[in-house]
Structure formats: C-alpha cells, structure tokens
Write a protein that holds these residues in place. Structure first.
Motif, PDB file in Angstrom:
ATOM      1  N   GLY A 115       0.835  -1.205   0.000  1.00  0.00           N
ATOM      2  CA  GLY A 115       0.000   0.000   0.000  1.00  0.00           C
ATOM      3  C   GLY A 115       0.861   1.242   0.000  1.00  0.00           C
ATOM      4  N   GLY A 116       0.215   2.384   0.159  1.00  0.00           N
ATOM      5  CA  GLY A 116       0.922   3.644   0.302  1.00  0.00           C
ATOM      6  C   GLY A 116       1.137   4.423  -0.974  1.00  0.00           C
ATOM      7  N   GLY A 117       0.873   3.820  -2.096  1.00  0.00           N
ATOM      8  CA  GLY A 117       1.077   4.520  -3.354  1.00  0.00           C
ATOM      9  C   GLY A 117      -0.095   5.422  -3.699  1.00  0.00           C
ATOM     10  N   SER A 118       0.121   6.281  -4.678  1.00  0.00           N
ATOM     11  CA  SER A 118      -0.928   7.179  -5.172  1.00  0.00           C
ATOM     12  C   SER A 118      -0.770   7.291  -6.687  1.00  0.00           C
ATOM     13  CB  SER A 118      -0.796   8.562  -4.531  1.00  0.00           C
ATOM     14  OG  SER A 118       0.389   9.206  -4.993  1.00  0.00           O
ATOM     15  N   GLU A 119      -1.636   8.041  -7.307  1.00  0.00           N
ATOM     16  CA  GLU A 119      -1.556   8.233  -8.760  1.00  0.00           C
ATOM     17  C   GLU A 119      -0.220   8.865  -9.154  1.00  0.00           C
ATOM     18  OE1 GLU A 119      -3.674  10.863 -12.275  1.00  0.00           O
ATOM     19  OE2 GLU A 119      -4.806  10.463 -10.426  1.00  0.00           O
ATOM     20  N   HIS A 120       0.225   9.842  -8.368  1.00  0.00           N
ATOM     21  CA  HIS A 120       1.460  10.560  -8.692  1.00  0.00           C
ATOM     22  C   HIS A 120       2.704   9.872  -8.154  1.00  0.00           C
ATOM     23  CE1 HIS A 120      -0.846  13.756 -10.441  1.00  0.00           C
ATOM     24  NE2 HIS A 120      -1.575  13.836  -9.336  1.00  0.00           N
ATOM     25  N   LYS A 121       2.536   9.067  -7.117  1.00  0.00           N
ATOM     26  CA  LYS A 121       3.653   8.329  -6.528  1.00  0.00           C
ATOM     27  C   LYS A 121       3.198   6.888  -6.309  1.00  0.00           C
ATOM     28  CE  LYS A 121       5.589  12.340  -4.155  1.00  0.00           C
ATOM     29  NZ  LYS A 121       5.948  12.925  -2.849  1.00  0.00           N
ATOM     30  N   PRO A 122       3.190   6.096  -7.389  1.00  0.00           N
ATOM     31  CA  PRO A 122       2.736   4.703  -7.249  1.00  0.00           C
ATOM     32  C   PRO A 122       3.740   3.847  -6.482  1.00  0.00           C
ATOM     33  CG  PRO A 122       3.546   5.095  -9.465  1.00  0.00           C
ATOM     34  CD  PRO A 122       3.562   6.428  -8.761  1.00  0.00           C
ATOM     35  N   VAL A 123       3.268   2.697  -6.018  1.00  0.00           N
ATOM     36  CA  VAL A 123       4.167   1.722  -5.402  1.00  0.00           C
ATOM     37  C   VAL A 123       5.303   1.464  -6.394  1.00  0.00           C
ATOM     38  CG1 VAL A 123       4.371  -0.684  -4.661  1.00  0.00           C
ATOM     39  CG2 VAL A 123       2.384   0.680  -3.964  1.00  0.00           C
ATOM     40  N   TRP A 143      11.518   4.079 -10.903  1.00  0.00           N
ATOM     41  CA  TRP A 143      10.205   3.417 -10.837  1.00  0.00           C
ATOM     42  C   TRP A 143      10.458   1.937 -11.026  1.00  0.00           C
ATOM     43  CZ3 TRP A 143      10.369   8.100 -13.628  1.00  0.00           C
ATOM     44  CH2 TRP A 143       9.561   9.107 -13.112  1.00  0.00           C
ATOM     45  N   PHE A 144      10.271   1.177  -9.962  1.00  0.00           N
ATOM     46  CA  PHE A 144      10.438  -0.264 -10.038  1.00  0.00           C
ATOM     47  C   PHE A 144       9.068  -0.911 -10.194  1.00  0.00           C
ATOM     48  CE2 PHE A 144      14.079   1.143  -7.385  1.00  0.00           C
ATOM     49  CZ  PHE A 144      15.075   0.833  -8.293  1.00  0.00           C
ATOM     50  N   ALA A 145       9.025  -1.950 -11.006  1.00  0.00           N
ATOM     51  CA  ALA A 145       7.773  -2.681 -11.205  1.00  0.00           C
ATOM     52  C   ALA A 145       7.267  -3.197  -9.861  1.00  0.00           C
ATOM     53  CB  ALA A 145       7.993  -3.838 -12.167  1.00  0.00           C
ATOM     54  N   ASP A 146       5.963  -3.188  -9.706  1.00  0.00           N
ATOM     55  CA  ASP A 146       5.369  -3.638  -8.449  1.00  0.00           C
ATOM     56  C   ASP A 146       5.262  -5.166  -8.449  1.00  0.00           C
ATOM     57  OD1 ASP A 146       4.071  -3.996  -6.092  1.00  0.00           O
ATOM     58  OD2 ASP A 146       2.270  -2.863  -6.629  1.00  0.00           O
ATOM     59  N   HIS A 147       6.424  -5.798  -8.240  1.00  0.00           N
ATOM     60  CA  HIS A 147       6.483  -7.257  -8.127  1.00  0.00           C
ATOM     61  C   HIS A 147       6.581  -7.663  -6.663  1.00  0.00           C
ATOM     62  CE1 HIS A 147       6.722  -7.763 -12.406  1.00  0.00           C
ATOM     63  NE2 HIS A 147       7.878  -7.140 -12.496  1.00  0.00           N
ATOM     64  N   GLY A 148       6.099  -6.796  -5.790  1.00  0.00           N
ATOM     65  CA  GLY A 148       6.122  -7.092  -4.365  1.00  0.00           C
ATOM     66  C   GLY A 148       7.157  -6.279  -3.619  1.00  0.00           C
ATOM     67  N   ARG A 149       6.951  -6.197  -2.334  1.00  0.00           N
ATOM     68  CA  ARG A 149       7.786  -5.393  -1.443  1.00  0.00           C
ATOM     69  C   ARG A 149       9.262  -5.810  -1.492  1.00  0.00           C
ATOM     70  NH1 ARG A 149       6.706  -1.972   2.586  1.00  0.00           N
ATOM     71  NH2 ARG A 149       8.142  -1.853   4.353  1.00  0.00           N
TER      72      ARG A 149
END
Length: 174
Positions: A115-123, A143-149
């Motif tokens: 969690g914690g991401g937004s439109e301007h600052k995605p995970v 910007w790293f792909a959201d492949h998990g924490r």
C-alpha cells in the motif's frame, strides 16, 4: 549483475564487495540514510568481512520524525514535498554526510508497498541520492515494477550500491 530476479541480499554481495573495494582503494568511508530499505544497504555492505574499514554508519530514518531528528531534514520540506521526493532524498544524503565521518553517503526514500502509493507516486517510486565531499549531490528517480515489497527493496539496494560505485569511479577520474 545478470538480469535474474534478486532473491536476497546474498545476491548483492558481488556489487557490495565492489563498492567496498573502491571505497578502500580511495581511503573513503560511507554513511547510509535509509527509509524504504530499512537498513538493507548498510546490511549488504557490512555482511562482508572487513567492511568496518569503509563503512562509518547507517541511519535508518523510516519515520518523518527520524529524518528530521537524526539527519536534519527540515520538517517543512517533508510537509511541502512529501517524504518520497527528490528534495527529501537529497536532504537525507547531505544530512547523513554532515552527521557522519563519511566521505560519501547514499540515501533512499520510496514506496515499497503493497500500500501507500498514489496516482502521482505509485508503489515502486523511489528516490536515491548520493552526496560526496566536494561534489554536487546526485539524484536518481526510479520506478520499479510492483512485483512485491521484497523485489522493490532489493532493486532499490542494487541501484543505490551501483550509484555509489559510479560516483566513486567518477570522482576518481577527476
């Protein structure tokens, strides 16, 4: 490093070793200021025997208060720009350099998720800064792909270590 997915800090040992060798060759010490990685950069470096010759200290500044209290990031800057920003990453690196015996520092602040991401600052949004005595502070927006924490945190450590190594090599060539 090859393009296979990082599984653990052990996968970063060759890169961390290269950073330490370059620091030792130049007689320099490093300090880290870490938010989203929670000390993993310093852990990768100190996993290697003999690292005390080149590692001064690591600041884990996960909370905004820690960023302000430990490394002097202005609270107003965090409020204005957000903790995950170029400005805060630069202030973190410069603050770590000022509050240590390091000759170079690296900072990271980002959103590792889930969690914690937004439109301007995605995970996967991460800001890295490298500050070195007598050199302009460098900033990298990743910007790293959201492949998990775990993926985001390990990729951040890899990129931060590579950025330090490049900065050391650049400084040596001047």
């Amino acid at each position: 490093m090859n393009d296979r997915r990082l599984e653990s800090l052990d996968d970063l040992a060759p890169l961390a070793g290269n950073v330490l060798e370059e620091l030792k060759a130049q007689g320099k010490m490093i300090a880290t200021a870490e938010s989203c990685t929670g000390g993993l950069i310093c852990a990768a470096l100190t996993e290697i025997a003999g690292s005390s010759v080149a590692v001064d200290r690591g600041f884990i500044t996960y909370s905004n208060e820690a960023k302000t209290e430990l490394i002097g990031v202005p609270a107003g800057l965090i409020t204005r720009e957000g903790a995950v920003s170029k400005e805060v990453a630069i202030a973190m690196a410069e603050g770590a350099l000022e509050r240590s015996n390091g000759d170079i520092s690296v900072s990271v602040t980002g959103i590792a998720g889930p969690g914690g991401g937004s439109e301007h600052k995605p995970v996967g949004t991460v800001h890295i800064a490298v500050a070195a005595t007598g050199e302009p502070t460098q900033h990298f927006h990743c910007w790293f792909a959201d492949h998990g924490r775990q993926f985001i945190r390990l990729e951040t450590v890899k990129t931060a270590l590579a950025s330090v190594l490049n900065a050391l090599k650049d400084a040596k060539s001047h």
